[in-house]
Design an enzyme around this catalytic site. Structure first.
Site, PDB file in Angstrom:
ATOM      1  N   THR A  34       0.835  -1.208   0.000  1.00 34.93           N
ATOM      2  CA  THR A  34       0.000   0.000   0.000  1.00 34.93           C
ATOM      3  C   THR A  34       0.868   1.256   0.000  1.00 34.93           C
ATOM      4  OG1 THR A  34      -0.086  -0.253   2.380  1.00 34.93           O
ATOM      5  CG2 THR A  34      -2.029  -0.961   1.169  1.00 34.93           C
ATOM      6  N   ASP A 173       9.784   0.905   4.815  1.00 38.43           N
ATOM      7  CA  ASP A 173      10.891   0.288   5.544  1.00 38.43           C
ATOM      8  C   ASP A 173      11.801   1.349   6.166  1.00 38.43           C
ATOM      9  OD1 ASP A 173       9.694  -1.834   4.310  1.00 38.43           O
ATOM     10  OD2 ASP A 173      11.325  -2.230   2.905  1.00 38.43           O
TER      11      ASP A 173
HETATM   12  C1  GLA Z   1       8.993  -4.018   0.456  1.00 31.71           C
HETATM   13  C2  GLA Z   1       9.201  -2.547   0.112  1.00 31.71           C
HETATM   14  C3  GLA Z   1       8.213  -1.662   0.883  1.00 31.71           C
HETATM   15  C4  GLA Z   1       6.780  -2.164   0.699  1.00 31.71           C
HETATM   16  C5  GLA Z   1       6.686  -3.672   0.956  1.00 31.71           C
HETATM   17  C6  GLA Z   1       5.322  -4.225   0.639  1.00 31.71           C
HETATM   18  O1  GLA Z   1       9.310  -4.242   1.802  1.00 31.71           O
HETATM   19  O2  GLA Z   1      10.526  -2.153   0.434  1.00 31.71           O
HETATM   20  O3  GLA Z   1       8.347  -0.327   0.472  1.00 31.71           O
HETATM   21  O4  GLA Z   1       6.302  -1.841  -0.570  1.00 31.71           O
HETATM   22  O5  GLA Z   1       7.645  -4.395   0.215  1.00 31.71           O
HETATM   23  O6  GLA Z   1       4.369  -3.720   1.514  1.00 31.71           O
END
Ligand code: GLA
Length: 385
Positions: A34, A173
């Site tokens: 999302t 993240d």
């Molecule tokens: C990875 C990406 C995040 C996010 C997730 C899915 O961790 O680094 O930015 O998009 O996937 O929610």
């Protein structure tokens, strides 16, 4: 830390002042795929992450060493030579953050020596790369006394990953690693970057991460493909709707206009993005009202949507989640990008050890692989130690 300091002195010599830093990995409780759709996420920082011991230099050299990739030796570069180099492997993450700081006007004439050590399980999708980026950001701020706020550092770290390393991730993240708070998860609106901490004070349950130990393999190209599909869906909807992200849609609006999305598969992807965002807001409300069961149910729905509509789970993640449902989890879902990596589970205290045994057993029966389990300890965001 003592060991890391000793190792630093072994590698780089014993002189000048050493400074230490830490930035955590993350686990996302709900709100998957999302972030790059302008929706909500609900991650928390872990107590595992990446440690750095560093020392400012008084010339233009930069020396980077990782205890996790000791075979790569000391990687040497210079403050005015910060470009991506394949042979620099892991060090492209810190190099990228340093380069993006410079591009944003946070320039430094001197280099530094830094030694890294991470204790996040490798390739588990618990954001070791974001933790390397954020620990580098707090290090640069401290060594060169930059006036830069945390959110700006988070944005530069994401930009480093997007533009320097070339991974098209969203902001979740880096935000979790930079802004995490002990014993809290953070509800982040990825469109506005408004955020709100929610205490995670489970008394009768534990949060358990289960690792498929399946490396993510092709995940990067599939991740980018999902992003493109969401962009296509948005463009189709924009032919009649005045929106700038899928995260702006209510369920009713989506249902009324979804047929504008030409391709059926693309429509399923958009459906996930829209409903997952609404589910995340709803789940956090339930948790805040003390309804752990309600929250868990929405975690389960999140997994089903990621499995059937977004199609990013795969045999290993599905096996772990299904076993968790059978063995008494209140909620269980894949977490992170998918295609491998980990699941996150809410498990009643009284069944925890049986849960770990049986889910592990079932997983091995189905996949022939061994799962690992970790009890989640929610820690603080990046810091100087
Ligand atoms: C990875 C990406 C995040 C996010 C997730 C899915 O961790 O680094 O930015 O998009 O996937 O929610």
């Amino acid at each position: 830390m003592e060991q890391l300091r000793e190792e630093f002195i072994n590698q780089f010599g014993d002189h000048g002042e050493l400074v230490s830093f830490f930035a955590p990995g993350r686990v996302n409780l709900i709100g998957e795929h999302t972030d790059y759709n302008g929706g909500h996420v609900f991650p928390c920082a872990l107590s595992v992450g990446t440690y750095v011991v560093a020392r400012k230099r008084y010339d233009a050299n930069i020396q980077l060493y990782s205890k996790n990739f000791s075979g790569a030796g000391i990687i040497e570069t210079k403050v005015d030579e910060l470009t991506y180099e394949q042979v620099h492997d892991w060090a492209n993450y810190p190099k990228g953050v340093a380069a993006l700081f410079q591009q944003a006007g946070y320039t430094f004439p001197y280099g530094f020596d830094a030694i890294y050590y991470g204790n996040i399980p490798n390739g588990a999708g618990l954001s070791s790369s974001a933790s390397v980026e954020l620990v580098t950001a707090v290090m640069l701020k401290e060594l060169f006394q930059f006036e830069i706020d945390r959110i700006e550092m988070v944005k530069l770290a994401q930009k480093a990953e997007n533009e320097f390393v070339g991974v098209n991730c969203g902001i979740m993240d880096q935000f979790a690693s930079g802004m995490g708070k002990k014993n809290h998860a953070v509800l982040l609106n990825c469109d506005t970057l408004d955020y709100q901490y929610t205490p995670i004070s489970l008394t009768n349950e534990q949060l358990i991460i289960a690792n498929t130990n399946k490396q993510r393999g092709l995940s990067e190209s599939k991740y980018n493909e999902r992003r493109q599909q969401c962009e296509t869906a948005l463009r189709d909807l924009q032919t009649e709707l005045d929106i700038s992200a899928l995260g702006e849609l209510t369920a009713d609006k989506f249902e009324d206009y979804k047929n504008l999305i030409q391709d059926d598969v693309v429509q399923k992807r958009a459906k996930h993005a829209v409903y997952e965002n609404l589910r995340t807001i709803n789940a956090v409300e339930q948790l805040q009202a003390g309804d752990v069961e309600g929250f868990g149910k929405l975690m389960n729905e999140s997994h089903v949507s990621l499995r059937d509509d977004y199609e990013v789970t795969g045999k290993e993640l599905d096996a772990l989640v299904e076993a968790a449902w059978e063995e008494g989890a209140i909620g269980s879902r894949m977490t992170g990008a998918g295609f491998g990596g980990c699941t996150i589970n809410i498990v009643p205290n009284e069944v925890t050890s049986r849960f770990i045994d049986r889910v592990g057993q079932k997983y091995t029966e189905i996949t022939g692989m061994e799962a690992d389990f970790y009890v989640v300890d929610i820690g603080d965001g990046a810091m100087k130690l």
